[in-house]
Design a protein around this motif. Structure first.
Motif, short mmCIF file in Angstrom:
data_model
loop_
_atom_site.label_atom_id
_atom_site.label_comp_id
_atom_site.label_asym_id
_atom_site.label_seq_id
_atom_site.Cartn_x
_atom_site.Cartn_y
_atom_site.Cartn_z
N GLY A 186 0.78 -1.23 0.00
CA GLY A 186 0.00 0.00 0.00
C GLY A 186 0.81 1.28 0.00
N SER A 187 2.08 1.22 -0.34
CA SER A 187 2.93 2.42 -0.37
C SER A 187 3.54 2.61 -1.75
CB SER A 187 4.05 2.30 0.66
OG SER A 187 3.54 2.27 1.98
N PHE A 188 3.63 3.86 -2.16
CA PHE A 188 4.31 4.17 -3.41
C PHE A 188 5.80 3.85 -3.27
CE2 PHE A 188 0.71 7.28 -4.02
CZ PHE A 188 0.19 6.67 -5.15
N PRO A 189 6.47 3.57 -4.39
CA PRO A 189 7.89 3.21 -4.30
C PRO A 189 8.76 4.38 -3.85
CG PRO A 189 7.23 3.48 -6.59
CD PRO A 189 5.97 3.53 -5.78
N GLN A 190 9.92 4.05 -3.29
CA GLN A 190 10.89 5.08 -2.95
C GLN A 190 11.34 5.79 -4.22
OE1 GLN A 190 13.04 2.79 0.82
NE2 GLN A 190 14.25 3.48 -0.92
#
Length: 281
Positions: free
Chosen positions: A58-62
């Motif tokens: 659920g997180s956008f990539p670094q």
């Protein structure tokens, strides 16, 4: 002058006048088509980034990948994660041929980083042309005009995710779709286009992650930090309307203009700054 010569001269003047009126109209149609294609690129990129988030808890990539001991500009960019999700785009097999344990500048990744992607450049830039003789690229280096938004300030990409000036993309941070957007995903910039010194799509740092730095305002237009690619074509009267394509964190795509106030753009650049936005920004 004979009557016949007068008629010929009048006819020639009429043809020239019509051509003069037609040229701006043709240019405007071409620019509108290029802008629509550019917006399509942004929609596809935003969708691929949401697919990345779905596959990563659920997180956008670094903003950068690879060994953190490397400086950000020598690490892989977030585009490598996008290519892993966007299989139709990765026809050259960049993901398969790349070695993420070393930077994109390593000789082992030479073949992978030589790939070019027309979906990562703005059609109005003239960088890519396809005709009966094949594909032609203006720059000797593979480029992208689309960068991730880091937030506000020169240090934005290095801030922790909870910082009020932090945007979606940081060199060593992930922004969670669950609780990383106090401002709301529809009020937070994800991607924006730039004609200002575009960089290689494979490299981190300024090439693919940029912030809004107040000292550089106004932000949009030729020679400015963002936009500078869509000018609306020639005009007979008035000024050109310079526009800038951007994607928001909810996946929607908007056209910003040089008339968009710097403080509005700065508010949109942060994920949790809790700024007040005008109703019709």
């Amino acid at each position: 002058m004979s009557r016949r010569r007068v008629l010929v001269a009048v006819a020639a003047l009429c043809v020239l006048a019509c051509a003069g009126l037609l040229f701006p109209a043709v240019q405007k149609v071409r620019e509108a088509a290029a802008r629509m294609t550019c917006q399509s690129h942004f929609k596809q990129l935003a969708l691929a980034l949401h697919m990345c988030a779905d596959s990563a808890g659920g997180s956008f990539p670094q903003g950068t990948r690879t060994d953190a001991s490397l400086p950000p500009e020598r690490r892989w960019s977030w585009y490598l994660a996008v290519l892993a999700q966007w299989s139709d785009l990765d026809e050259p097999g960049v993901v398969r041929r790349s070695d993420p344990t070393c930077g994109p500048g390593d000789p082992r990744n030479g073949a992978a980083v030589s790939a070019r992607f027309r979906h990562l450049i703005c059609p109005s830039s003239g960088e890519y042309v396809r005709d009966e003789n094949g594909e032609h690229w203006k720059s000797p280096t593979p480029l992208t005009h689309y960068v991730g938004v880091a937030g506000v300030g020169a240090d934005a990409a290095e801030l922790p995710p909870e910082h009020p000036r932090a945007g979606v993309f940081g060199y060593d941070r992930r922004t969670s779709l669950k609780d990383g957007f106090p401002d709301g995903t529809s009020n937070t910039l994800l991607l924006i286009e730039t004609a200002n010194e575009p960089g290689h799509w494979a490299f981190g740092g300024r090439a693919t992650v940029r912030a809004f730095e107040p000292r550089a305002a106004p932000y949009i237009g030729p020679g400015r930090p963002f936009g500078g690619l869509h000018n609306g074509g020639p005009v007979l009267t008035g000024e050109r309307l310079h526009t800038c394509t951007a994607a928001l964190a909810d996946g929607s795509v908007r056209s910003l203009t040089r008339a968009t106030a710097p403080e509005v753009l700065e508010a949109l650049a942060t994920a949790g700054g809790k700024e007040e936005l005008p109703a019709a920004w």
